[in-house]
Structures are given as structure tokens and as C-alpha cells.
Design a protein around this motif. Structure first.
Motif, PDB file in Angstrom:
ATOM      1  N   ASN A  60     -66.949 -43.848  71.615  1.00 52.55           N
ATOM      2  CA  ASN A  60     -66.805 -42.400  71.433  1.00 52.55           C
ATOM      3  C   ASN A  60     -65.337 -42.046  71.189  1.00 52.55           C
ATOM      4  O   ASN A  60     -64.434 -42.834  71.494  1.00 52.55           O
ATOM      5  CB  ASN A  60     -67.303 -41.678  72.696  1.00 52.55           C
ATOM      6  N   PRO A  61     -65.086 -40.824  70.687  1.00 49.70           N
ATOM      7  CA  PRO A  61     -63.698 -40.439  70.389  1.00 49.70           C
ATOM      8  C   PRO A  61     -62.738 -40.553  71.580  1.00 49.70           C
ATOM      9  O   PRO A  61     -61.561 -40.854  71.395  1.00 49.70           O
ATOM     10  CB  PRO A  61     -63.840 -38.984  69.933  1.00 49.70           C
ATOM     11  N   HIS A  62     -63.233 -40.367  72.806  1.00 49.09           N
ATOM     12  CA  HIS A  62     -62.322 -40.386  73.961  1.00 49.09           C
ATOM     13  C   HIS A  62     -62.091 -41.800  74.506  1.00 49.09           C
ATOM     14  O   HIS A  62     -61.231 -41.991  75.371  1.00 49.09           O
ATOM     15  CB  HIS A  62     -62.873 -39.513  75.097  1.00 49.09           C
ATOM     16  N   THR A  63     -62.850 -42.772  74.030  1.00 49.64           N
ATOM     17  CA  THR A  63     -62.745 -44.125  74.585  1.00 49.64           C
ATOM     18  C   THR A  63     -61.639 -44.901  73.875  1.00 49.64           C
ATOM     19  O   THR A  63     -61.660 -45.041  72.655  1.00 49.64           O
ATOM     20  CB  THR A  63     -64.094 -44.874  74.427  1.00 49.64           C
ATOM     21  N   PRO A  64     -60.679 -45.421  74.634  1.00 47.53           N
ATOM     22  CA  PRO A  64     -59.584 -46.162  73.994  1.00 47.53           C
ATOM     23  C   PRO A  64     -60.074 -47.499  73.431  1.00 47.53           C
ATOM     24  O   PRO A  64     -60.950 -48.135  74.017  1.00 47.53           O
ATOM     25  CB  PRO A  64     -58.576 -46.388  75.127  1.00 47.53           C
ATOM     26  N   VAL A  65     -59.509 -47.935  72.319  1.00 49.83           N
ATOM     27  CA  VAL A  65     -59.919 -49.215  71.715  1.00 49.83           C
ATOM     28  C   VAL A  65     -59.621 -50.377  72.658  1.00 49.83           C
ATOM     29  O   VAL A  65     -60.273 -51.411  72.576  1.00 49.83           O
ATOM     30  CB  VAL A  65     -59.261 -49.449  70.334  1.00 49.83           C
ATOM     31  N   GLN A  66     -58.667 -50.189  73.567  1.00 52.32           N
ATOM     32  CA  GLN A  66     -58.310 -51.265  74.510  1.00 52.32           C
ATOM     33  C   GLN A  66     -59.518 -51.658  75.373  1.00 52.32           C
ATOM     34  O   GLN A  66     -59.580 -52.787  75.866  1.00 52.32           O
ATOM     35  CB  GLN A  66     -57.143 -50.832  75.408  1.00 52.32           C
ATOM     36  N   ALA A  67     -60.467 -50.746  75.531  1.00 42.10           N
ATOM     37  CA  ALA A  67     -61.661 -51.053  76.329  1.00 42.10           C
ATOM     38  C   ALA A  67     -62.509 -52.141  75.672  1.00 42.10           C
ATOM     39  O   ALA A  67     -63.404 -52.711  76.303  1.00 42.10           O
ATOM     40  CB  ALA A  67     -62.495 -49.781  76.520  1.00 42.10           C
ATOM     41  N   SER A 106     -65.738 -41.014  64.787  1.00 40.35           N
ATOM     42  CA  SER A 106     -64.677 -40.080  64.411  1.00 40.35           C
ATOM     43  C   SER A 106     -65.140 -38.639  64.539  1.00 40.35           C
ATOM     44  O   SER A 106     -64.466 -37.712  64.080  1.00 40.35           O
ATOM     45  CB  SER A 106     -64.180 -40.402  62.995  1.00 40.35           C
ATOM     46  N   VAL A 107     -66.294 -38.451  65.188  1.00 42.34           N
ATOM     47  CA  VAL A 107     -66.764 -37.144  65.679  1.00 42.34           C
ATOM     48  C   VAL A 107     -67.474 -37.464  66.994  1.00 42.34           C
ATOM     49  O   VAL A 107     -67.759 -38.626  67.277  1.00 42.34           O
ATOM     50  CB  VAL A 107     -67.774 -36.463  64.711  1.00 42.34           C
ATOM     51  N   ARG A 156     -66.661 -32.075  61.805  1.00 41.08           N
ATOM     52  CA  ARG A 156     -65.315 -32.286  61.284  1.00 41.08           C
ATOM     53  C   ARG A 156     -64.674 -33.558  61.824  1.00 41.08           C
ATOM     54  O   ARG A 156     -64.721 -33.834  63.012  1.00 41.08           O
ATOM     55  CB  ARG A 156     -64.458 -31.068  61.670  1.00 41.08           C
ATOM     56  N   PHE A 157     -64.072 -34.311  60.946  1.00 45.01           N
ATOM     57  CA  PHE A 157     -63.377 -35.562  61.266  1.00 45.01           C
ATOM     58  C   PHE A 157     -62.250 -35.323  62.269  1.00 45.01           C
ATOM     59  O   PHE A 157     -61.466 -34.386  62.123  1.00 45.01           O
ATOM     60  CB  PHE A 157     -62.809 -36.139  59.964  1.00 45.01           C
ATOM     61  N   ILE A 158     -62.174 -36.174  63.289  1.00 41.98           N
ATOM     62  CA  ILE A 158     -61.106 -36.075  64.302  1.00 41.98           C
ATOM     63  C   ILE A 158     -59.915 -36.923  63.842  1.00 41.98           C
ATOM     64  O   ILE A 158     -60.020 -38.145  63.697  1.00 41.98           O
ATOM     65  CB  ILE A 158     -61.629 -36.549  65.686  1.00 41.98           C
ATOM     66  N   GLU A 159     -58.777 -36.272  63.632  1.00 44.48           N
ATOM     67  CA  GLU A 159     -57.608 -36.935  63.011  1.00 44.48           C
ATOM     68  C   GLU A 159     -57.036 -38.072  63.847  1.00 44.48           C
ATOM     69  O   GLU A 159     -56.469 -39.023  63.310  1.00 44.48           O
ATOM     70  CB  GLU A 159     -56.497 -35.904  62.744  1.00 44.48           C
ATOM     71  N   GLY A 160     -57.190 -37.988  65.175  1.00 45.78           N
ATOM     72  CA  GLY A 160     -56.676 -39.039  66.071  1.00 45.78           C
ATOM     73  C   GLY A 160     -57.303 -40.400  65.802  1.00 45.78           C
ATOM     74  O   GLY A 160     -56.830 -41.424  66.312  1.00 45.78           O
ATOM     75  N   THR A 161     -58.376 -40.414  64.996  1.00 46.19           N
ATOM     76  CA  THR A 161     -59.054 -41.671  64.660  1.00 46.19           C
ATOM     77  C   THR A 161     -58.112 -42.664  63.982  1.00 46.19           C
ATOM     78  O   THR A 161     -58.219 -43.873  64.193  1.00 46.19           O
ATOM     79  CB  THR A 161     -60.253 -41.373  63.724  1.00 46.19           C
ATOM     80  N   TYR A 162     -57.194 -42.154  63.165  1.00 47.10           N
ATOM     81  CA  TYR A 162     -56.296 -43.062  62.435  1.00 47.10           C
ATOM     82  C   TYR A 162     -55.491 -43.937  63.388  1.00 47.10           C
ATOM     83  O   TYR A 162     -55.335 -45.132  63.165  1.00 47.10           O
ATOM     84  CB  TYR A 162     -55.337 -42.272  61.528  1.00 47.10           C
ATOM     85  N   ARG A 163     -54.998 -43.327  64.469  1.00 49.67           N
ATOM     86  CA  ARG A 163     -54.205 -44.095  65.434  1.00 49.67           C
ATOM     87  C   ARG A 163     -55.067 -45.150  66.118  1.00 49.67           C
ATOM     88  O   ARG A 163     -54.628 -46.264  66.401  1.00 49.67           O
ATOM     89  CB  ARG A 163     -53.576 -43.172  66.482  1.00 49.67           C
ATOM     90  N   GLY A 210     -68.518 -40.462  60.978  1.00 48.93           N
ATOM     91  CA  GLY A 210     -68.401 -39.042  61.308  1.00 48.93           C
ATOM     92  C   GLY A 210     -67.333 -38.334  60.503  1.00 48.93           C
ATOM     93  O   GLY A 210     -66.151 -38.689  60.574  1.00 48.93           O
ATOM     94  N   GLY A 211     -67.759 -37.374  59.702  1.00 48.76           N
ATOM     95  CA  GLY A 211     -66.797 -36.570  58.946  1.00 48.76           C
ATOM     96  C   GLY A 211     -66.085 -37.321  57.838  1.00 48.76           C
ATOM     97  O   GLY A 211     -64.981 -36.946  57.436  1.00 48.76           O
ATOM     98  N   VAL A 212     -66.725 -38.388  57.341  1.00 49.07           N
ATOM     99  CA  VAL A 212     -66.108 -39.169  56.263  1.00 49.07           C
ATOM    100  C   VAL A 212     -66.491 -38.563  54.910  1.00 49.07           C
ATOM    101  O   VAL A 212     -67.660 -38.262  54.656  1.00 49.07           O
ATOM    102  CB  VAL A 212     -66.556 -40.655  56.325  1.00 49.07           C
ATOM    103  N   GLY A 213     -65.497 -38.382  54.059  1.00 53.06           N
ATOM    104  CA  GLY A 213     -65.737 -37.817  52.729  1.00 53.06           C
ATOM    105  C   GLY A 213     -64.660 -38.278  51.771  1.00 53.06           C
ATOM    106  O   GLY A 213     -63.796 -39.093  52.141  1.00 53.06           O
ATOM    107  N   THR A 214     -64.690 -37.739  50.567  1.00 56.67           N
ATOM    108  CA  THR A 214     -63.702 -38.186  49.568  1.00 56.67           C
ATOM    109  C   THR A 214     -62.291 -37.691  49.907  1.00 56.67           C
ATOM    110  O   THR A 214     -61.320 -38.167  49.332  1.00 56.67           O
ATOM    111  CB  THR A 214     -64.089 -37.718  48.153  1.00 56.67           C
TER     112      THR A 214
END
Ligand code: DX5
Ligand code: ZN
Length: 215
Positions: free
Chosen positions: A116-123, A138-139, A147-154, A176-180
Motif C-alpha cells: 500500500n502507499p503507506h508501506t515502506p519498500v524496506q518492509a 500508487s493509489v 489520482r496518482f500519488i507522487e511519492g511513488t517515485y521515491r 493506480g493513476g497510471v496514464g500517458t
């Protein structure tokens, strides 16, 4: 490697799934994304094994099955029998994630874990070498067209690093929220697989949308 596109059936016209699957089948999209929701893990209910089983004979595309359900262990065999190729469970829904992942692989499917968006990748650090795929939400899961959550890039940058460090070869999927407007940036940040629901099935010309998302 060119990226993979997985149109999500969640945004298709449910009164004409045959046409929706046929559209993906004759398109260059490599996978079909199937969202299963139980109304408990996420605040929505979508569809399950009977629908997946019904559409399985209509295409040979990879069935990329995203389980947004609690206690997915109960249904691993049923999803394999329905025709899932990739079976992705949520890290937040699994108490014994390692066991769940091994059970998916033992059934001959590719194993994915979603965060989920709040779960760190380190998990994901300890499970990453065992995975075929990581799905980064990303939603907040449950609905298409958000709407795409921008923090996804990090998160993608950190995940790519973690994958390298752990020697994992898991594909990285974004949902989630992926588009051109963002698909090329996502690929640049390491996404191997892009899920697209609304931007494909909500488009005036879904076939053209698929071509654009693969460019
Ligand atoms: C959301 C699902 C997604 C959804 C994406 O919980 O996991 O796969 O279909 O839809 P869009 O692309 O419209 O955000
Ligand atoms: Zn999904």
C-alpha cells in the motif's frame, strides 16, 4: 527491456467482458490485470474466481491477478484453477507472508507481493529474493480512476536499489493513476510493468490508449 502493460479489467464494461478481453487480446498489451476485492481488506467488492475462469478461454495473455483480500492463503489453489498466472497478495494482508509466497510458487504460479502507499519498500527486504514481482500501489487500493500519488517515485527509486542489493530479479509493477502523463517517468524510475484501468477502458479509443502507454 521494454516495459509490460497490464490493462485492468476493473474499468471495463462489465456487461461486455468478452469484448473487453478481446480488445486486450488483439492489442500489444502483454498482460491482463485482474483486481479481486473482498470488501474487507479494501472498501469495495469486485469479482472473483468464477469471472476469471469464465474469461480464461478467451485469451492466452498473462493473467496478472491482484488479490486485495484478507487471508489469501485460503484461495491460492482456487485462483490457480481459475487460470491465474501471476498471483499477487498484499503484504498488509498476510501474517505468514513467506509461507504464502512459497505456496503460490508451489502451485506453479509466479508470486507477487503488493504494498500500500503507506508501506515502506524496506518492509520487503527479506522477502524480495523470493519474489517474481513487487506491486507498488500508487493509489489506495479499492477503486479505479483515482489520482496518482507522487511519492511513488521515491519508493520506486528505493525499491530498485533494494532489488539490486538483495540480488532479487523481481519485476516492479505500478498500479493506480497510471496514464500517458506519467508512464514514461514511471519507466524511467524502474517500473517494469504498468497497470492501466481508467486510462485504457475510459479512453475514447482504448486500442490507441494501449499503443500510447506502450510507447
Ligand atoms: C485499484 C486497483 C487497480 C485499478 C487501477 O485498487 O488495484 O488495478 O484497476 O485503476 P486506474 O488505472 O484507473 O487507477
Ligand atoms: Zn490492481
Amino acid at each position: 527491456m521494454a516495459h509490460i502493460l497490464a490493462p485492468s479489467l476493473l474499468s471495463a464494461d462489465f456487461t461486455d467482458l468478452r469484448a473487453a478481453v478481446a480488445l486486450v487480446d488483439r492489442s500489444p498489451a502483454q498482460w491482463l490485470h485482474l483486481d479481486v476485492m473482498d470488501g474487507v481488506f479494501v472498501p469495495n467488492i469486485s469479482y472473483g474466481m468464477p469471472v476469471i475462469k469464465a474469461i480464461r478461454p478467451l485469451t492466452r495473455k498473462v493473467f496478472d491477478t491482484h488479490l486485495m483480500i484478507t487471508d489469501p492463503d485460503r484461495y491460492i489453489t482456487a485462483f490457480r484453477e481459475a487460470g491465474a498466472d501471476v498471483l499477487t497478495v498484499h503484504l498488509e494482508a498476510c501474517t505468514h507472508l513467506h509461507r504464502t509466497v512459497q505456496a503460490i510458487k508451489a502451485q506453479g504460479m509466479k508470486a507477487g507481493v503488493s504494498i500500500n502507499p503507506h508501506t515502506p519498500v524496506q518492509a520487503l527486504e527479506t522477502i524480495l529474493p523470493d519474489l517474481d514481482l513487487v506491486l507498488v500501489m500508487s493509489v489506495n487500493p479499492g477503486f479505479g480512476g483515482q489520482r496518482f500519488i507522487e511519492g511513488t517515485y521515491r519508493k520506486l527509486d528505493a525499491l530498485r536499489e533494494l532489488r539490486l542489493r538483495t540480488g532479487s530479479s523481481a519485476l516492479i509493477e505500478v498500479d493506480g493513476g497510471v496514464g500517458t502523463d506519467n508512464h514514461r517517468t514511471l519507466v524511467a524510475h524502474g517500473a517494469d510493468v504498468l497497470v492501466a484501468g481508467n486510462s485504457v477502458f475510459g479512453a475514447a479509443d482504448p486500442a490507441a490508449a494501449i499503443a500510447a502507454l506502450l510507447a
